[in-house]
Design a protein around this motif. Structure first.
Motif, PDB file in Angstrom:
ATOM      1  N   SER A  49      34.881 -72.815  14.758  1.00 47.98           N
ATOM      2  CA  SER A  49      35.029 -72.819  13.209  1.00 47.98           C
ATOM      3  C   SER A  49      33.902 -71.892  12.534  1.00 47.98           C
ATOM      4  N   PHE A  50      32.624 -72.325  13.160  1.00 46.63           N
ATOM      5  CA  PHE A  50      31.439 -71.566  12.665  1.00 46.63           C
ATOM      6  C   PHE A  50      31.639 -70.072  12.920  1.00 46.63           C
TER       7      PHE A  50
ATOM      8  N   VAL B 222      29.691 -77.813   8.017  1.00 43.67           N
ATOM      9  CA  VAL B 222      29.304 -76.500   8.660  1.00 43.67           C
ATOM     10  C   VAL B 222      29.633 -75.661   7.592  1.00 43.67           C
ATOM     11  N   ALA B 223      30.676 -75.783   6.796  1.00 43.26           N
ATOM     12  CA  ALA B 223      31.095 -74.766   5.844  1.00 43.26           C
ATOM     13  C   ALA B 223      30.258 -74.903   4.787  1.00 43.26           C
TER      14      ALA B 223
ATOM     15  N   HIS C 117      32.357 -82.929  10.138  1.00 43.25           N
ATOM     16  CA  HIS C 117      31.297 -81.925  10.854  1.00 43.25           C
ATOM     17  C   HIS C 117      31.651 -80.528  10.497  1.00 43.25           C
ATOM     18  N   MET C 118      33.151 -80.501  10.310  1.00 45.97           N
ATOM     19  CA  MET C 118      33.499 -78.985  10.152  1.00 45.97           C
ATOM     20  C   MET C 118      33.315 -78.507   8.709  1.00 45.97           C
TER      21      MET C 118
ATOM     22  N   THR D 183      28.051 -83.634  16.526  1.00 45.75           N
ATOM     23  CA  THR D 183      29.193 -84.267  16.977  1.00 45.75           C
ATOM     24  C   THR D 183      29.354 -84.666  18.182  1.00 45.75           C
TER      25      THR D 183
ATOM     26  N   ALA E  82      35.519 -76.977  18.966  1.00 44.96           N
ATOM     27  CA  ALA E  82      36.178 -76.801  17.602  1.00 44.96           C
ATOM     28  C   ALA E  82      34.981 -76.655  16.356  1.00 44.96           C
ATOM     29  N   LEU E  83      33.872 -77.169  16.401  1.00 43.90           N
ATOM     30  CA  LEU E  83      32.798 -76.751  15.451  1.00 43.90           C
ATOM     31  C   LEU E  83      32.205 -75.518  15.811  1.00 43.90           C
TER      32      LEU E  83
ATOM     33  N   VAL F 238      35.129 -85.068  13.571  1.00 40.57           N
ATOM     34  CA  VAL F 238      35.244 -83.895  13.761  1.00 40.57           C
ATOM     35  C   VAL F 238      35.508 -82.971  12.328  1.00 40.57           C
ATOM     36  N   GLY F 239      36.357 -83.608  11.500  1.00 38.85           N
ATOM     37  CA  GLY F 239      36.514 -83.081  10.285  1.00 38.85           C
ATOM     38  C   GLY F 239      35.301 -82.974   9.346  1.00 38.85           C
TER      39      GLY F 239
END
Length: 453
Positions: free
Chosen positions: A40-41, A412-413, A408-409, A443, A36-37, A405-406
């Motif tokens: 998303s990246f 990343v943003a 970490h996302m 993560t 997921a990470l 997870v949220g």
């Protein structure tokens, strides 16, 4: 439902929940979180080509009545006074009997976790609630600078005093011989009150902003709040991603974040049976028969290792960028530090939210009888804690995965947006790869530590 224990008995058993309550196998959660990470990246890297956050004019002003209410001196005075009374109440409890004493629960749960939730929701609340800051403001108003603010706070200190204070807190909770005893908490708080009061007298209110560990902790969490003030002093609502970029860059900022993230990770790790067996074996026994000094040294070493790993990996990932001037490369860890904030807060909420919801109720009930004399000062003697998160374990562990997870996302943003603002164009994508790999590792390890034990 009959309460299973009081705060002083189960305070450090955070009720993490096991992987057996996950809706999918733990391996799938670990792999899914990492993917997921990564995905998303990839999406962000190709769809997000220009910086979107960090503008000083970002946000929408709320009606003037909101600002008037927030700045109302009488309202702020009442809230600060209530916090001061609660502090005095806990001082009384600190010298009461150990059984069912509300001090440890208020200290570890209501203060440490509750303040962070409030800061994320509405802003840096400790500036208003800090009892020492209230006392210093009153003293300055009466006696002036003759008593408060004898000299300026040294800029070179930055957040380093707060970093030492935060480490002292997590050491007390995670490595000290008797973390949940009333006497241990009492000694820690007396030292904190003395240092903060003396520092405030010497350096003024600036000490209570940059050197107070709880103030810095609240400031870090408030960078995820949707509320802030614009340069004109008006209350605004804006994306937390814009608030993240306002994280103060001080000496010690990265260390503060490393302590918060590393200590929470070590708290999860210390629940592993393998670690507990190792400590007991090295201490020469189990429980009272073991060498407490050796157990404390091992726990302290483990805590330092986790904090050090976070600090070194983040610092290295932030500096591993090509094509930048040496001065910018040196400053990159501080300039990128705000991207750690969502990760820190997400992991803290995943780890401690259940404690706040359930043990927080126990702590509030215990406040009604601080001296154990059968008082019912809060009219809550007939109330009982509701263990709602324990009664719904699947929902609880799912929320924990979402928080990790949220967070970490969002991290990343935030790192991607900062790279677009800071790095040369030809290095804006490749310069993020080390940070991306580091966050994927965070993560994976964070989820494993949370559920793998």
């Amino acid at each position: 439902m009959t309460p299973t224990a009081r705060p002083t008995e189960t305070l450090l058993a955070h009720g993490l929940g096991g992987s057996e309550f996950l809706p999918v196998p733990l391996t799938a959660v670990l792999i899914g979180g990492a993917w997921a990470l990564t995905i998303s990246f990839a999406v962000i890297a190709f769809a997000w080509r220009t910086p979107r956050y960090g503008r000083s004019d970002a946000g929408r002003e709320l009606p003037g009545c909101v600002t008037s209410t927030v700045d109302n001196r009488w309202l702020r005075g009442v809230l600060a006074g209530a916090a001061l009374i609660l502090t005095a109440w806990l001082v009384v409890a600190a010298f009461g009997p150990s059984h069912d004493n509300p001090l440890p629960g208020s200290f570890y749960v209501l203060l440490w976790v509750g303040m962070i939730v409030l800061s994320v929701l509405i802003g840096p609340v400790w500036r208003l609630l800090s009892p020492i800051r209230t006392v210093l403001r009153i003293a300055r108003g009466i006696f002036g600078s003759r008593v408060v603010g004898l000299t300026d706070y040294p800029r070179r200190l930055g957040w380093w005093p707060a970093a030492f204070g935060l480490f002292a807190f997590v050491w007390l909770e995670l490595a000290s011989p008797e973390p949940n005893s009333v006497s241990s908490v009492r000694i820690w708080l007396l030292c904190y009150l003395a240092i903060t009061l003396v520092g405030g007298i010497i350096c003024g209110l600036r000490w209570t902003e940059d050197a107070d560990p709880f103030a810095v902790y609240s400031t870090v969490a408030s960078r995820l709040s949707p509320f802030a003030k614009n340069p004109d002093g008006r209350v605004i609502v804006r994306s937390p991603m814009n608030s993240l970029t306002t994280l103060p860059i001080r000496p010690g900022t990265v260390t503060v974040l490393a302590i918060l993230l590393g200590s929470t990770a070590f708290d999860s790790f210390s629940a592993f049976p393998q670690w507990q067996d190792f400590v007991a074996e090295q201490a020469g026994g189990d429980g009272a028969d073991g060498n407490q000094a050796i157990a404390t040294l091992l726990s302290t070493a483990g805590l330092l290792v986790f904090v050090g790993v976070v600090a070194v990996t983040f610092w290295s990932a932030a500096r591993a960028v090509g094509g930048v001037q040496p001065d910018l490369r040196r400053r990159l860890p501080g300039l990128m530090a705000h991207s750690l904030v969502p990760i820190v807060i997400g992991y803290i909420l995943a780890h401690y939210l259940q404690s706040l919801v359930e043990q927080g109720q126990e702590a509030i009930l215990a406040l009604g009888d601080p001296l154990g004399r059968g008082w019912n000062l809060l009219w809550l003697s007939d109330a009982h804690p509701v263990y709602i998160m324990s009664d719904h374990p699947t929902v609880t562990v799912t929320l924990k995965v979402v928080f990790v997870v949220g967070g970490h996302m969002l991290g990343v943003a935030a790192a991607h947006d900062a790279s677009l603002r800071l790095l040369p164009r030809r290095h804006q994508l490749t310069g993020q790869l080390t940070m991306m790999v580091t966050m994927v590792c965070y993560t994976f390890l964070g989820l494993y530590l949370l559920f793998g034990g």
